[in-house]
Design an enzyme around this catalytic site. Sequence first.
Site, PDB file in Angstrom:
ATOM      1  CD1 TRP A 164      -2.878   1.649   1.114  1.00  0.00           C
ATOM      2  CD2 TRP A 164      -3.325  -0.361   0.240  1.00  0.00           C
ATOM      3  NE1 TRP A 164      -4.183   1.670   0.662  1.00  0.00           N
ATOM      4  CE2 TRP A 164      -4.484   0.447   0.116  1.00  0.00           C
ATOM      5  CE3 TRP A 164      -3.374  -1.667  -0.251  1.00  0.00           C
ATOM      6  CZ2 TRP A 164      -5.660  -0.001  -0.479  1.00  0.00           C
ATOM      7  CZ3 TRP A 164      -4.541  -2.123  -0.829  1.00  0.00           C
ATOM      8  CH2 TRP A 164      -5.669  -1.293  -0.942  1.00  0.00           C
ATOM      9  CD1 TRP A 166      -1.037   3.774   4.085  1.00  0.00           C
ATOM     10  CD2 TRP A 166      -0.491   1.768   4.917  1.00  0.00           C
ATOM     11  NE1 TRP A 166      -2.172   2.987   4.096  1.00  0.00           N
ATOM     12  CE2 TRP A 166      -1.877   1.762   4.598  1.00  0.00           C
ATOM     13  CE3 TRP A 166       0.083   0.615   5.444  1.00  0.00           C
ATOM     14  CZ2 TRP A 166      -2.691   0.648   4.799  1.00  0.00           C
ATOM     15  CZ3 TRP A 166      -0.724  -0.505   5.634  1.00  0.00           C
ATOM     16  CH2 TRP A 166      -2.101  -0.478   5.315  1.00  0.00           C
ATOM     17  CD  GLU A 417     -10.071   6.474  -0.487  1.00  0.00           C
ATOM     18  OE1 GLU A 417      -9.800   7.461   0.209  1.00  0.00           O
ATOM     19  OE2 GLU A 417      -9.262   5.956  -1.285  1.00  0.00           O
ATOM     20  CD  GLU A 504      -9.405   7.151   4.180  1.00  0.00           C
ATOM     21  OE1 GLU A 504      -8.630   7.664   3.342  1.00  0.00           O
ATOM     22  OE2 GLU A 504      -9.767   5.967   4.139  1.00  0.00           O
TER      23      GLU A 504
END
Length: 805
Positions: A164, A166, A417, A504
């Site tokens: 991802w 991160w 999302e 978010e």
Amino acid sequence: MRSSVTAYRPLHEGWTLAGADLSDIPATVPGCVHTDLLAAGAIADPYLDENELETAWIGRTTWVYTTSFDFAAETSRTDLVCAGLDTVATVTLNGVELGRTANMHRGYRFDARDALVDGRNTLQVTFDSAYGYAQGWRDRLGDRPNAYPEPFNFIRKTACNFGWDWGPTLVTAGIWQPIGLHGWTGGRLAEVRPQVTVHDGTGRVEVRVRLERETAEPLTVSASVGGRRSRATLADGEALLILTVDEPQLWWPRGYGEQHLHDLDVRLHAADGTLLDEWSRRIGFRSVRLDTTPDADGTPFTVIVNETPIFVRGVNWIPDDVFADRVTRDRLAERFQQAADANVNYLRVWGGGRYESEDFYDLADELGFLVGQDFLFACAAYPEEEPFASEVAAEAHENVVRLSSHPSLVMWTGNNENIWGHEDWDWKPALGDRTWGAGYYFDMLPAIVASLDPTRPYWPGSPWSGDAGRHPNDPAHGTMHIWDVWNTDDYTKYRSYRPRFVAEFGFQAPPAYATLRRALSDDPLAPDSPGMAHHQKAIGGDAKLTRGLDNHLPAPRDFDDWHYLTQLNQARAVAYGIEHFRSLRPLCMGTIMWQLNDCWPVTSWAAVDGDGRRKPLWYALRRAYADRLLTLQPRDGVPAAVLVNDSGTPWSATVTVTRRTLLGNILAAVTVGATVPPGDAVTLALPTDVTQPGDPAAELVLAEAGDTRSWWFFAADKDVSWPSAKFDASAAERGDVTRVTVTAHSILRDLTLYPDRVHPDATASEVSVTLLPGESFTFDVTGATGLDPVALTARPVLRCVNDVG
């Protein structure tokens, strides 16, 4: 009462692992291949340097777990219970195939009677490559759009295992949850599902029980809670037991009351009174609903618990480690305490991770966190064909039932999302007429929640505006995500939004220095040195960090400046957004910043890094999420004082506001005040002589209410005429605490102490303290003793903005 004839025997010992050219590797169960290979010295730690790249083969390899155990039949039925297999598994007992699995997010139970033998038995679990499975289904069904070039949307597995922005690409395999033999006779409690409601002071628990049974004789099921008991005799396999409790002690979110929990016990008896099975949980009496009644500003999104509107002070939660077996209850407790100490009241379990554990939800129940659980879909179009539709239905059913007893769980969300992605990320041309997940989010999942857990709200996605006729990320309706800040725009753009609920938003920074030094061998460290570059997973991440610095702060001279300034800029950016959103209350009723935690050492949006160290962002959260917030916010282009009260009592505040020079001289002053009711915000206008500077680069505004301060600078730091940093500093050890006292002789902007640079276990009580000339502040340093006082009181351990440049 005769003893129970149900027995569970864990099978966690004696496992070995084989795959590729490796064999007889000792295996830990529950666990995974990566941690077993690491323990055996077969791979280097994938969290260090660039070692991750050397382990890519693991996710493309077939792995075989094997163990042997002795068995003697004591019950008429024995099942092999696999709570979690990751992911594409074939389970074989004594050469007999018991079953195959392809879903990490659910458990499996296999009838093992015919395969078991008295004496020695051999159990084998073979894991095929997750890549091979996912790529095979992608080829059969046709590709679907995806945020990353990995096939995670074609397998029911933790999506972020495939990498991802991160996280590392570490595609796991293994027996990741408990496995064991369950012996029983006559009948067992296959499913217990309590529905808890509170109405007009009466608590009601509807306990729905489903049995698996081997006998036609009547069985008795009973339930008890709060001194009340109900029982029923069953000739078939289902029962409904209803218990009512007058004036039960309620479960409240943290900050609003106590977290009262009550033992709910369910027991199954044979006709002769023999106890066959039992089930126990702690439940909480509370009500929860969403207020989405349209108003003049659009569609609100307000979480209401026990008929009390809650301003959500939230954080997004990702898996706390790539390797789930390393996430212990103690580690979760540490992370939860960090969240509590930062004044967080809400945890959103993000849809690219896992349905969180019983330990996670037990701790949330005990500490009073509200939890929103995403169903596990994130940032991709997902196929709705078989076998995926059946697997999604099975995992949703299992996890809704498993988690429905927890009062902390207040919301189910369909995805992360994906509705937004379908609308805005150019998916439609690539998809054509292929399925993408809409059937899950708008039909299957809400139907499952309505059937199994009707006491909680369901929301189709994050973000979602509440109506298919509106843009899914419309700020005026429902929930939204803000990612143009960070991706393309400066954080000052937060103030252009007037959202109803922000699920978010965030800004990046590197982890703590001690974390970097443990994880990277780069010498010297630099923003673009090999290890630093590898541990920055966001596309263009370093350029975005640089853009953020260029907009606000002096140019860094070296890595130490860069590290300090990027961490400072992250803290400022997120606090800037939160304070703005809170100042809009009740228009905006929630913020969930991205993100609380990390799963490994990485430059990311987290407040707590992959080694569990608090970044400056954590301290900024603690201030911005305080029950009582004083903040200076622009109103009609000039600063105004806003008082926000999320406490349970009125706040009678007297605010002194001064316009000053950088030398601390007062140019204008005013005292204003208000009594702010609980759950409210009050804006106080300020006179022109306080809000209008003579020299924007050399003046500031300071608002003070008791020990609380809020600053307003008329110019960006890079444009301010900062004097050189002048101060006295001393360090004195007092028992387990080292006190570092700084007395300012010039203004010190965002004075920060980094004691982990002296000792990796040392941590400071505060960061980012701005002092005027003549003021003093003492940092308490804990976690280590015997620290060098000279190092503690000099750069790069002790920093401020005006020692840069």
